[in-house]
Design a protein around this motif. Structure first.
Motif, mmCIF file in Angstrom:
data_model
loop_
_atom_site.group_PDB
_atom_site.id
_atom_site.type_symbol
_atom_site.label_atom_id
_atom_site.label_comp_id
_atom_site.label_asym_id
_atom_site.label_seq_id
_atom_site.Cartn_x
_atom_site.Cartn_y
_atom_site.Cartn_z
ATOM 1 N N VAL A 20 -24.042 -7.524 -25.021
ATOM 2 C CA VAL A 20 -23.409 -6.365 -25.651
ATOM 3 C C VAL A 20 -22.225 -5.866 -24.828
ATOM 4 C CG1 VAL A 20 -25.489 -5.660 -26.898
ATOM 5 C CG2 VAL A 20 -25.042 -4.717 -24.630
ATOM 6 N N ASP A 21 -22.163 -6.240 -23.562
ATOM 7 C CA ASP A 21 -21.054 -5.828 -22.701
ATOM 8 C C ASP A 21 -19.710 -6.216 -23.299
ATOM 9 O OD1 ASP A 21 -23.461 -6.869 -21.275
ATOM 10 O OD2 ASP A 21 -22.568 -5.827 -19.569
ATOM 11 N N ASP A 22 -19.621 -7.461 -23.755
ATOM 12 C CA ASP A 22 -18.351 -7.930 -24.311
ATOM 13 C C ASP A 22 -17.960 -7.151 -25.560
ATOM 14 O OD1 ASP A 22 -17.687 -9.810 -22.398
ATOM 15 O OD2 ASP A 22 -18.401 -11.520 -23.551
ATOM 16 N N LEU A 23 -18.910 -6.906 -26.431
ATOM 17 C CA LEU A 23 -18.615 -6.176 -27.665
ATOM 18 C C LEU A 23 -18.188 -4.744 -27.357
ATOM 19 C CD1 LEU A 23 -18.529 -6.191 -30.736
ATOM 20 C CD2 LEU A 23 -20.977 -5.649 -30.736
ATOM 21 N N VAL A 24 -18.912 -4.083 -26.485
ATOM 22 C CA VAL A 24 -18.583 -2.689 -26.143
ATOM 23 C C VAL A 24 -17.233 -2.602 -25.447
ATOM 24 C CG1 VAL A 24 -19.266 -0.728 -24.706
ATOM 25 C CG2 VAL A 24 -20.969 -1.887 -26.104
ATOM 26 N N PHE A 25 -16.971 -3.510 -24.502
ATOM 27 C CA PHE A 25 -15.681 -3.462 -23.811
ATOM 28 C C PHE A 25 -14.534 -3.764 -24.764
ATOM 29 C CE2 PHE A 25 -12.267 -5.088 -21.038
ATOM 30 C CZ PHE A 25 -12.069 -3.931 -20.304
ATOM 31 N N LEU A 26 -14.752 -4.681 -25.703
ATOM 32 C CA LEU A 26 -13.730 -4.969 -26.709
ATOM 33 C C LEU A 26 -13.389 -3.703 -27.490
ATOM 34 C CD1 LEU A 26 -11.992 -7.122 -28.202
ATOM 35 C CD2 LEU A 26 -13.944 -7.434 -29.727
ATOM 36 N N TRP A 27 -14.424 -2.961 -27.910
ATOM 37 C CA TRP A 27 -14.189 -1.698 -28.633
ATOM 38 C C TRP A 27 -13.438 -0.698 -27.767
ATOM 39 C CZ3 TRP A 27 -19.978 -0.943 -30.234
ATOM 40 C CH2 TRP A 27 -20.271 -1.782 -31.308
ATOM 41 N N GLN A 28 -13.945 -0.490 -26.546
ATOM 42 C CA GLN A 28 -13.349 0.526 -25.672
ATOM 43 C C GLN A 28 -11.907 0.191 -25.335
ATOM 44 O OE1 GLN A 28 -16.037 0.740 -22.344
ATOM 45 N NE2 GLN A 28 -17.431 2.137 -23.394
ATOM 46 N N ARG A 29 -11.642 -1.048 -25.027
ATOM 47 C CA ARG A 29 -10.281 -1.441 -24.672
ATOM 48 C C ARG A 29 -9.344 -1.290 -25.871
ATOM 49 N NH1 ARG A 29 -7.668 -4.808 -20.757
ATOM 50 N NH2 ARG A 29 -5.494 -4.569 -21.316
ATOM 51 N N ALA A 30 -9.830 -1.664 -27.063
ATOM 52 C CA ALA A 30 -9.013 -1.517 -28.272
ATOM 53 C C ALA A 30 -8.701 -0.042 -28.526
ATOM 54 C CB ALA A 30 -9.725 -2.125 -29.473
ATOM 55 N N GLU A 31 -9.703 0.815 -28.388
ATOM 56 C CA GLU A 31 -9.489 2.248 -28.607
ATOM 57 C C GLU A 31 -8.564 2.830 -27.549
ATOM 58 O OE1 GLU A 31 -13.722 2.884 -30.884
ATOM 59 O OE2 GLU A 31 -13.615 3.299 -28.750
ATOM 60 N N PHE A 32 -8.697 2.401 -26.317
ATOM 61 C CA PHE A 32 -7.812 2.834 -25.236
ATOM 62 C C PHE A 32 -6.365 2.479 -25.573
ATOM 63 C CE2 PHE A 32 -5.889 2.144 -20.976
ATOM 64 C CZ PHE A 32 -6.145 3.382 -20.399
ATOM 65 N N ASP A 33 -6.185 1.331 -26.245
ATOM 66 C CA ASP A 33 -4.847 0.871 -26.624
ATOM 67 C C ASP A 33 -4.391 1.409 -27.981
ATOM 68 O OD1 ASP A 33 -4.600 -0.520 -24.249
ATOM 69 O OD2 ASP A 33 -5.326 -2.411 -25.092
ATOM 70 N N GLY A 34 -5.183 2.315 -28.584
ATOM 71 C CA GLY A 34 -4.769 2.976 -29.817
ATOM 72 C C GLY A 34 -5.286 2.368 -31.111
ATOM 73 N N ALA A 35 -6.105 1.342 -31.036
ATOM 74 C CA ALA A 35 -6.657 0.717 -32.245
ATOM 75 C C ALA A 35 -7.958 1.413 -32.653
ATOM 76 C CB ALA A 35 -6.912 -0.764 -31.999
ATOM 77 N N SER A 36 -8.393 1.128 -33.859
ATOM 78 C CA SER A 36 -9.657 1.670 -34.379
ATOM 79 C C SER A 36 -10.522 0.507 -34.879
ATOM 80 C CB SER A 36 -9.396 2.649 -35.527
ATOM 81 O OG SER A 36 -8.660 3.748 -35.087
ATOM 82 N N PRO A 37 -11.229 -0.141 -33.967
ATOM 83 C CA PRO A 37 -12.035 -1.288 -34.392
ATOM 84 C C PRO A 37 -13.174 -0.837 -35.316
ATOM 85 C CG PRO A 37 -12.547 -0.703 -32.127
ATOM 86 C CD PRO A 37 -11.379 0.148 -32.549
#
Length: 140
Positions: free
Chosen positions: A57-74
């Motif tokens: 789940v680490d990869d999925l959560v980090f993907l979400w957090q990094r995308a949101e940090f960069d302004g995306a809405s996964p």
């Protein structure tokens, strides 16, 4: 405050260690900047320095957090459902709690070093996410 934080971290440690999810190969730095497209159109993962075994789940959560940090809405719900399906996790597997526990850990342990490099808006995004996770808790 300190006892509250210690209790919260204790809950995360006890749950994440007993999430009931099998260990899988985990990229460790899962974000779209590490995706490459080959000349045949295949998607390839690059930058494998942080690879490890974990619940995944680490990869999925980090993907979400990094995308949101960069302004995306996964689409978190759709992605979590697809992840659960791909891992053949039945309704007994508490994927939601595992995701929340992992998200709390990443926000408290991994992000502080990096969030200071972000803009005020990016820091607010991560702070709001931490507040949301704490409000929701990691209980069923």
């Amino acid at each position: 405050m300190r006892s509250w934080l210690n209790g919260l971290l204790g809950s995360w440690v006890s749950f994440e260690g007993d999430a009931g999810l099998a260990a899988v190969l985990t990229h460790g730095d899962c974000h779209v900047g590490n995706l490459l497209r080959s000349s045949t159109g295949s998607t390839l993962w690059a930058d494998w320095q942080e690879v490890c075994l974990s619940t995944g789940v680490d990869d999925l959560v980090f993907l979400w957090q990094r995308a949101e940090f960069d302004g995306a809405s996964p689409p978190r719900d759709a992605m979590a459902a697809a992840y659960g399906s791909a891992r053949h996790l039945g309704k007994d597997a508490d994927l939601g709690r595992a995701l929340a526990a992992c998200e709390l850990r990443l926000l408290l342990v991994e992000w502080p070093e990096y969030v200071s490099y972000g803009t005020d808006a990016q820091r607010r995004i991560m702070t709001q996410r931490l507040e949301d996770v704490v409000e929701w808790g990691i209980s069923p």
